[in-house]
Design a protein around this motif. Structure first.
Motif, mmCIF file in Angstrom:
data_model
loop_
_atom_site.group_PDB
_atom_site.id
_atom_site.type_symbol
_atom_site.label_atom_id
_atom_site.label_comp_id
_atom_site.label_asym_id
_atom_site.label_seq_id
_atom_site.Cartn_x
_atom_site.Cartn_y
_atom_site.Cartn_z
ATOM 1 N N LEU A 1 23.884 -4.153 1.094
ATOM 2 C CA LEU A 1 24.907 -3.119 1.070
ATOM 3 C C LEU A 1 24.668 -2.143 -0.068
ATOM 4 O O LEU A 1 24.724 -0.925 0.126
ATOM 5 C CB LEU A 1 26.287 -3.763 0.928
ATOM 6 C CG LEU A 1 27.459 -2.848 1.211
ATOM 7 C CD1 LEU A 1 27.293 -2.212 2.562
ATOM 8 C CD2 LEU A 1 28.738 -3.624 1.170
ATOM 9 N N SER A 2 24.385 -2.662 -1.246
ATOM 10 C CA SER A 2 24.123 -1.762 -2.362
ATOM 11 C C SER A 2 22.897 -0.912 -2.111
ATOM 12 O O SER A 2 22.912 0.302 -2.349
ATOM 13 C CB SER A 2 23.921 -2.569 -3.645
ATOM 14 O OG SER A 2 25.067 -3.278 -3.953
ATOM 15 N N VAL A 3 21.835 -1.562 -1.626
ATOM 16 C CA VAL A 3 20.598 -0.804 -1.386
ATOM 17 C C VAL A 3 20.833 0.299 -0.366
ATOM 18 O O VAL A 3 20.394 1.436 -0.534
ATOM 19 C CB VAL A 3 19.487 -1.771 -0.924
ATOM 20 C CG1 VAL A 3 18.334 -1.019 -0.333
ATOM 21 C CG2 VAL A 3 19.022 -2.596 -2.102
ATOM 22 N N SER B 1 35.961 -4.422 -0.006
ATOM 23 C CA SER B 1 36.204 -4.028 -1.393
ATOM 24 C C SER B 1 34.906 -3.912 -2.162
ATOM 25 O O SER B 1 34.781 -3.095 -3.076
ATOM 26 C CB SER B 1 37.147 -4.989 -2.081
ATOM 27 O OG SER B 1 36.757 -6.301 -1.811
ATOM 28 N N TRP B 2 33.886 -4.674 -1.770
ATOM 29 C CA TRP B 2 32.560 -4.484 -2.384
ATOM 30 C C TRP B 2 32.040 -3.095 -2.056
ATOM 31 O O TRP B 2 31.443 -2.423 -2.904
ATOM 32 C CB TRP B 2 31.616 -5.564 -1.884
ATOM 33 C CG TRP B 2 30.218 -5.450 -2.374
ATOM 34 C CD1 TRP B 2 29.116 -5.198 -1.627
ATOM 35 C CD2 TRP B 2 29.748 -5.582 -3.719
ATOM 36 N NE1 TRP B 2 28.000 -5.160 -2.410
ATOM 37 C CE2 TRP B 2 28.368 -5.400 -3.707
ATOM 38 C CE3 TRP B 2 30.375 -5.842 -4.938
ATOM 39 C CZ2 TRP B 2 27.585 -5.467 -4.846
ATOM 40 C CZ3 TRP B 2 29.600 -5.904 -6.066
ATOM 41 C CH2 TRP B 2 28.233 -5.721 -6.015
ATOM 42 N N TYR B 3 32.304 -2.640 -0.830
ATOM 43 C CA TYR B 3 31.894 -1.296 -0.453
ATOM 44 C C TYR B 3 32.565 -0.256 -1.321
ATOM 45 O O TYR B 3 31.930 0.677 -1.822
ATOM 46 C CB TYR B 3 32.221 -1.047 1.023
ATOM 47 C CG TYR B 3 32.114 0.387 1.435
ATOM 48 C CD1 TYR B 3 33.251 1.146 1.669
ATOM 49 C CD2 TYR B 3 30.881 0.992 1.591
ATOM 50 C CE1 TYR B 3 33.146 2.472 2.044
ATOM 51 C CE2 TYR B 3 30.780 2.309 1.963
ATOM 52 C CZ TYR B 3 31.913 3.034 2.191
ATOM 53 O OH TYR B 3 31.814 4.347 2.550
ATOM 54 N N PHE B 4 33.883 -0.402 -1.544
ATOM 55 C CA PHE B 4 34.567 0.592 -2.360
ATOM 56 C C PHE B 4 34.110 0.549 -3.801
ATOM 57 O O PHE B 4 33.981 1.570 -4.458
ATOM 58 C CB PHE B 4 36.078 0.381 -2.283
ATOM 59 C CG PHE B 4 36.669 0.963 -1.050
ATOM 60 C CD1 PHE B 4 37.313 0.168 -0.143
ATOM 61 C CD2 PHE B 4 36.542 2.307 -0.779
ATOM 62 C CE1 PHE B 4 37.840 0.706 1.000
ATOM 63 C CE2 PHE B 4 37.063 2.854 0.361
ATOM 64 C CZ PHE B 4 37.719 2.043 1.254
ATOM 65 N N LEU B 5 33.893 -0.665 -4.294
ATOM 66 C CA LEU B 5 33.406 -0.789 -5.665
ATOM 67 C C LEU B 5 32.075 -0.077 -5.825
ATOM 68 O O LEU B 5 31.859 0.663 -6.775
ATOM 69 C CB LEU B 5 33.255 -2.273 -5.988
ATOM 70 C CG LEU B 5 33.126 -2.652 -7.448
ATOM 71 C CD1 LEU B 5 34.343 -2.216 -8.202
ATOM 72 C CD2 LEU B 5 32.939 -4.135 -7.569
ATOM 73 N N VAL C 1 32.019 -1.923 -14.241
ATOM 74 C CA VAL C 1 32.629 -2.986 -13.437
ATOM 75 C C VAL C 1 31.731 -3.352 -12.269
ATOM 76 O O VAL C 1 31.572 -4.528 -11.934
ATOM 77 C CB VAL C 1 34.021 -2.524 -12.953
ATOM 78 C CG1 VAL C 1 34.539 -3.438 -11.877
ATOM 79 C CG2 VAL C 1 34.984 -2.504 -14.106
ATOM 80 N N LEU C 2 31.113 -2.334 -11.666
ATOM 81 C CA LEU C 2 30.243 -2.637 -10.535
ATOM 82 C C LEU C 2 29.105 -3.553 -10.927
ATOM 83 O O LEU C 2 28.868 -4.594 -10.303
ATOM 84 C CB LEU C 2 29.685 -1.337 -9.954
ATOM 85 C CG LEU C 2 28.602 -1.542 -8.906
ATOM 86 C CD1 LEU C 2 29.193 -2.132 -7.663
ATOM 87 C CD2 LEU C 2 27.918 -0.241 -8.571
#
Lengths: 246, 120
Positions: free
Chosen positions: A19-21, A171-175, B107-108
């Motif tokens: 997701l991050s990548v 929420s990981w996506y929003f973060l 935070v991330l």
């Protein structure tokens, strides 16, 4: 209640990192696409001329204290007279300029393109995340939050006894969305189009440029009180030159 | 990293030592602001990874964030050779500016590192 849930390593490999990548790559892609799609339109010479007059008047206002009073006054008269003609015209032309700005096909297209290029990747990614990555705990945020955040952060998880720190992938996506802005500004150099607030400020300051700011500049110029800031300058120059010659 | 090496070489003097009036060169001021921003972002990312690896939770983590920001401020002040007024127009800039901006990145990366090391 388990204090520390042990989560499957597969989640880390196949959810968090991809997701991050993907978000980083989409950000980079969007940056290059927006660069490519910038339509190079020839600016209207009249608008450019007015813009330059405004810039000159602004410079005069800012540096007013560094030129002798008489030359400041003569410059001010030059501007006020010149802009007097320009000031009366925009009354009838004000509507024109604005209407032209908004119905001009090129400019409207530009704004549309910028809007779309922001919204579409976000929407697509969000839909993708929801479709594939829902219904399980994705990550644990290192700080505790109150129960109110449960509904926001734990969308797909239907157990109500799980600690609020364990969040779903939405929420990981929003973060990621918020946190990667800093990273983008480091990687991609200058401020790019990933910052919402900046773009909105740019857009709102766009349509009013020619008509109102001429009057505003003229008023500002009239208000300036001239304070000669370098009264002893000639003496200082004389002293410095004398020292040099010695 | 590009941002970090920039900050070590290009803080420019933005005001000449005039007798009474400070005059600021706008372009250099802006460049200095950019340097501060890049430094803070970079440090908050690194700080986030460190906090996650060391396993800080909740309050300790935020205290660590403030510590990292303070270290960044101190480093910037030291780089400006302690004469802040010739590079910036007020103390607040170098100390407080960009404080909250780095928080989200911190935070991330904190969450990321913490999860990778401790939970999985």
């Amino acid at each position: 209640m388990a204090e520390d849930l042990v989560l499957d390593t597969a989640i880390r490999d196949w959810v968090l990192i991809p997701l991050s990548v993907v978000m980083v790559l989409i950000g980079i892609l969007r940056y290059f696409v927006s660069k490519l799609m910038q339509s190079s339109q020839l600016p209207d010479p009249k608008i450019v001329k007015e813009g330059q007059v405004i810039v000159r008047a602004r410079n005069l206002r800012a540096a007013a204290n560094f030129i002798p009073p008489k030359s400041f006054r003569s410059r001010r008269v030059y501007f006020s007279n010149e802009e007097n003609g320009l000031l009366f015209v925009p009354k009838g032309q004000a509507q024109n300029a604005q209407a032209q700005m908004f119905s001009d096909p090129n400019m409207a297209m530009d704004m549309m393109k910028k809007n779309l290029s922001m919204i579409i990747p976000q929407t697509l990614t969000f839909a993708w995340v929801n479709f594939f990555f829902s219904g399980f705990v994705a990550a644990k945020i290192p700080f505790p939050l109150t129960q109110r955040f449960r509904s926001m952060l734990q969308n797909g998880i239907d157990l109500s006894t799980v600690d609020v720190s364990y969040v779903s992938s939405r929420s990981w996506y929003f973060l990621n969305l918020f946190g990667l802005r800093g990273l983008f500004s480091l990687i991609l150099g200058e401020e790019n189009a990933t910052d919402d607030t900046q773009r909105m400020m740019q857009m709102s300051g766009f349509g009013f440029d020619p008509s109102k700011s001429l009057g505003a500049e003229k008023d500002g110029l009239d208000i300036v009180q001239h304070e000669w800031a370098l009264p002893k300058f000639e003496h200082r120059a004389e002293a410095v030159l004398k020292k040099l010659i010695k | 990293m590009a941002g970090h090496s920039d900050s070590s070489s290009s803080e420019k003097k933005s005001s000449e030592a005039m007798n009474d009036l400070p005059i600021f060169s706008a372009e250099n001021m802006q460049n200095n602001m950019k340097v501060i921003y890049y430094s803070r972002t970079f440090m908050s990312i690194i700080g986030g990874v460190i906090a996650g690896i060391l396993g800080f939770t909740s309050l300790m983590g935020f205290v660590f964030y403030f510590l990292v920001m303070a270290i960044t401020s101190f480093g910037l002040i030291a780089k400006a050779k302690f004469s802040v007024h010739s590079y910036f127009d007020s103390w607040n800039r170098i100390i407080l500016d960009g404080f909250m901006g780095g928080l989200m990145s911190f935070v991330l990366f904190w969450t990321f590192a913490y999860d990778i090391v401790h939970i999985f």
